[in-house]
Design a protein around this motif. Structure first.
Motif, PDB file in Angstrom:
ATOM      1  N   SER A  21       0.823  -1.205   0.000  1.00 28.11           N
ATOM      2  CA  SER A  21       0.000   0.000   0.000  1.00 28.11           C
ATOM      3  C   SER A  21       0.859   1.257   0.000  1.00 28.11           C
ATOM      4  O   SER A  21       1.799   1.384   0.783  1.00 28.11           O
ATOM      5  N   ALA A  22       0.505   2.205  -0.848  1.00 30.42           N
ATOM      6  CA  ALA A  22       1.219   3.474  -0.918  1.00 30.42           C
ATOM      7  C   ALA A  22       0.877   4.387   0.255  1.00 30.42           C
ATOM      8  O   ALA A  22       1.558   5.377   0.493  1.00 30.42           O
ATOM      9  N   TYR A  23      -0.171   4.054   1.002  1.00 26.56           N
ATOM     10  CA  TYR A  23      -0.624   4.880   2.118  1.00 26.56           C
ATOM     11  C   TYR A  23      -1.105   3.977   3.239  1.00 26.56           C
ATOM     12  O   TYR A  23      -1.731   2.951   2.986  1.00 26.56           O
ATOM     13  N   ARG A  24      -0.817   4.384   4.490  1.00 27.54           N
ATOM     14  CA  ARG A  24      -1.172   3.567   5.662  1.00 27.54           C
ATOM     15  C   ARG A  24      -1.969   4.337   6.693  1.00 27.54           C
ATOM     16  O   ARG A  24      -1.981   3.963   7.857  1.00 27.54           O
ATOM     17  N   CYS A  27      -8.573   7.395   5.854  1.00 26.57           N
ATOM     18  CA  CYS A  27      -9.091   8.036   4.651  1.00 26.57           C
ATOM     19  C   CYS A  27     -10.618   8.064   4.713  1.00 26.57           C
ATOM     20  O   CYS A  27     -11.241   7.286   5.424  1.00 26.57           O
ATOM     21  N   TYR A  45      -4.842   2.957  -3.453  1.00 22.13           N
ATOM     22  CA  TYR A  45      -3.557   2.892  -2.761  1.00 22.13           C
ATOM     23  C   TYR A  45      -2.718   1.637  -2.959  1.00 22.13           C
ATOM     24  O   TYR A  45      -1.544   1.630  -2.622  1.00 22.13           O
ATOM     25  N   TRP A  58      -6.438  -3.103   2.954  1.00 25.03           N
ATOM     26  CA  TRP A  58      -7.693  -2.350   3.001  1.00 25.03           C
ATOM     27  C   TRP A  58      -8.914  -3.265   2.993  1.00 25.03           C
ATOM     28  O   TRP A  58      -9.981  -2.896   3.460  1.00 25.03           O
ATOM     29  N   ASN A  83      -7.214  11.211   1.348  1.00 23.76           N
ATOM     30  CA  ASN A  83      -6.127  10.946   2.277  1.00 23.76           C
ATOM     31  C   ASN A  83      -6.262  11.954   3.416  1.00 23.76           C
ATOM     32  O   ASN A  83      -6.207  13.161   3.195  1.00 23.76           O
ATOM     33  N   THR A  90      -8.085  10.957  -4.381  1.00 21.14           N
ATOM     34  CA  THR A  90      -7.856  10.079  -5.533  1.00 21.14           C
ATOM     35  C   THR A  90      -9.203   9.573  -6.005  1.00 21.14           C
ATOM     36  O   THR A  90     -10.012   9.100  -5.210  1.00 21.14           O
ATOM     37  N   THR A  97      -5.276  11.744  -9.064  1.00 19.37           N
ATOM     38  CA  THR A  97      -5.142  12.318  -7.735  1.00 19.37           C
ATOM     39  C   THR A  97      -5.064  13.832  -7.871  1.00 19.37           C
ATOM     40  O   THR A  97      -4.374  14.350  -8.745  1.00 19.37           O
TER      41      THR A  97
END
Length: 109
Positions: A21-24, A27, A45, A58, A83, A90, A97
């Motif tokens: 995942s690009a994000y943790r 959201c 993500y 997710w 985010n 996004t 995005t």
């Protein structure tokens, strides 16, 4: 249009699945239901693995809590994922995005 808050479990931040995942972080997601919210966050993500397979944090309710939240104003389009750290949105359907500032007249999360 329901809005859902997805929030990673702090005790599970080291789970192997997070490496994809690009994000943790938390959201907000405009979605039909909680399952759709998870799919949109996944699409926004997580990179696709080999041969199209994914192992997404997710989608795992043990790693990420999902709950409906009160939305105000005009609802945003389905699939918008915001985010909570950067404010960037996004569009999970297009992969685009953007920052919602300067989008006068458009609904935001």
């Amino acid at each position: 249009m329901p809005v859902f808050r997805l929030e990673p479990n702090e005790d599970a931040q080291d789970a192997e699945r997070w490496s994809r995942s690009a994000y943790r972080g938390a959201c907000l997601v405009a979605a039909e239901d909680g399952e759709a919210a998870r799919r949109y966050a996944d699409a926004a993500y997580v990179e696709t693995g080999r041969e199209g397979e994914k192992s997404s944090p997710w989608m795992d309710d043990g790693l990420v809590a999902c709950r409906a939240v009160a939305a105000t104003g005009e609802p945003p389009p389905l699939g918008w994922v915001r985010n909570q750290e950067t404010g960037l949105v996004t569009d999970a359907k297009t992969g685009r995005t953007f920052h919602p500032e300067g989008m006068a007249g458009r609904p935001t999360l």
